[in-house]
Design an enzyme around this catalytic site. Sequence first.
Site, mmCIF file in Angstrom:
data_model
loop_
_atom_site.group_PDB
_atom_site.id
_atom_site.type_symbol
_atom_site.label_atom_id
_atom_site.label_comp_id
_atom_site.label_asym_id
_atom_site.label_seq_id
_atom_site.Cartn_x
_atom_site.Cartn_y
_atom_site.Cartn_z
ATOM 1 C CE LYS A 264 56.478 -1.264 132.742
ATOM 2 N NZ LYS A 264 55.407 -1.286 131.747
ATOM 3 N NE ARG A 338 45.593 2.465 133.722
ATOM 4 C CZ ARG A 338 45.326 1.793 132.610
ATOM 5 N NH1 ARG A 338 44.143 1.254 132.421
ATOM 6 N NH2 ARG A 338 46.245 1.642 131.678
#
Length: 485
Positions: A264, A338
């Site tokens: 990120k 996920r």
Amino acid sequence: MQVDISRVPNLAKFDHLFVLLAEGAAEVELAEARDAIARAKFEGRGDESITILADGPRKITLIGLGKRESLTLRGVRAALTSVGRIAKKQRDKKVAVLFPELLPQLDAEESLVAAADMLGQSDYKYDPYITVRKEQKRTPIAATLLAPASIEPKRLRALTTRLKAVYDGVTTTRDVSNAPCNVMTPEALADRAVEVAKETGIKCTVYGKREIERMKMGGLLAVNRGSVLPPRFVVMEHAPRGAKTHVALVGKGITFDSGGISIKPSEKMEEMKFDMCGAAAVIGIMEAAAKLALPVKLTGIFAATENLPSGSAYKPGEIITMMNGKTVEIVNTDAEGRMILGDALHYASKLKPDHILDYATLTGACVVALGSETAGLFSNNDELARKLIESGERVGDRVWRLPAWSEYKEGIRSEWADMKNTGGRWGGAITAAVFLEEFVDCPSWAHLDIAGTAYAESETAREARGATGAGVRVTIEFLQSLSRR
Ligand code: BES
Ligand code: MN
Ligand code: ZN
């Protein structure tokens, strides 16, 4: 602050009385308040507030709520938060609060409980690491929410008990979430679950790396490969005798999300210590439910690891076999939530519960869609979705449904594996949800994307900066509605 709901015959022992009033004539039973309202010519406008010096209580503060017909729970929360902030600044030790209004859709008793709940959190600040001016650290404020004569004393005690349970659960979720990520490691997160379980007398099992390997949780292990800290998989159980319904709660416990190899940008990366807010919500819900002795069987489950880049970290281009045997092509290591939830949801499905609810700071896309007012809700069951929306509305912990239609599965189709782990930018919250659904085997499942609601990026009139406890209140309300039937 600690709040109890009671009728108080004598206000003299309080430092400060707060009166929250909307425009127009409300029934104010309390003579002291009626008197102050008249003396100050107080109307209750939204921008109106005034403090009057009195004797017994020493101070009376009147706070306007605006037009009665446009009262909202979240508007009242701002007023109650100002009570906490004023009391703190003025070093009040004992405060009384009068809130004679009704909240939308709630009766007198429910309005009182909702107000007491918000008041309880109104002076919250996470400060265990503030070392300066420690000697000045205040004694906690004790608040009494004044109850109308129409509610029986016995009811009041029951309401206060309920209030304390939710207060404890929300506070635990906030404290656990706000803790710095060097402290709240996967191991520490599991330890907190064990502590809560001990305190409330429920069962808690913690699985370490070896057991996670034995269970073939490929998603959790893949994400964990970049971290030097071992993962944890935690299962808490509240199993009251005679429970007819079983609900499994599943949380995302990424104790720090750097994005991994798909790293990120560094701006705001520190906020990714909040990527375990889903797991923290599960711990808080279990605590509140156990303390309330809810007659519902609950299994609280979370997977915990850091997501970091390293020479051993999982990479784009890998294909991972998940616990349920399905294969996932990794295209972005930042879609790690996920991966760990896929395994946790499969684990939950194998328990064959009646409902599965999951909590995850899953996607930035959900924040783009819904902001910080509401969590994203995805469900394979209309009835469950409706109940959750209603429950959230009633307690000010809102959820709003987005579709999870199977057409969206197209987005995560892979040439090389059963699916890939991201569907690209558009509809990112939805493609994440349909990815999760691949691991759910339960006709009544709901996924709450709390990325926008779990923490406040800055202080607002309603809330302190940091974790909010999102997910706890809506779930407790939902679970109570199950047992009311
Ligand atoms: N933890 C983040 C989601 C997030 C973003 C939470 C902002 C709170 C605030 C999650 O793991 C993530 O990185 N999601 C990616 C998914 C993408 C790679 C498909 C995202 O939202 O950008
Ligand atoms: Mn991520
Ligand atoms: Zn994440």
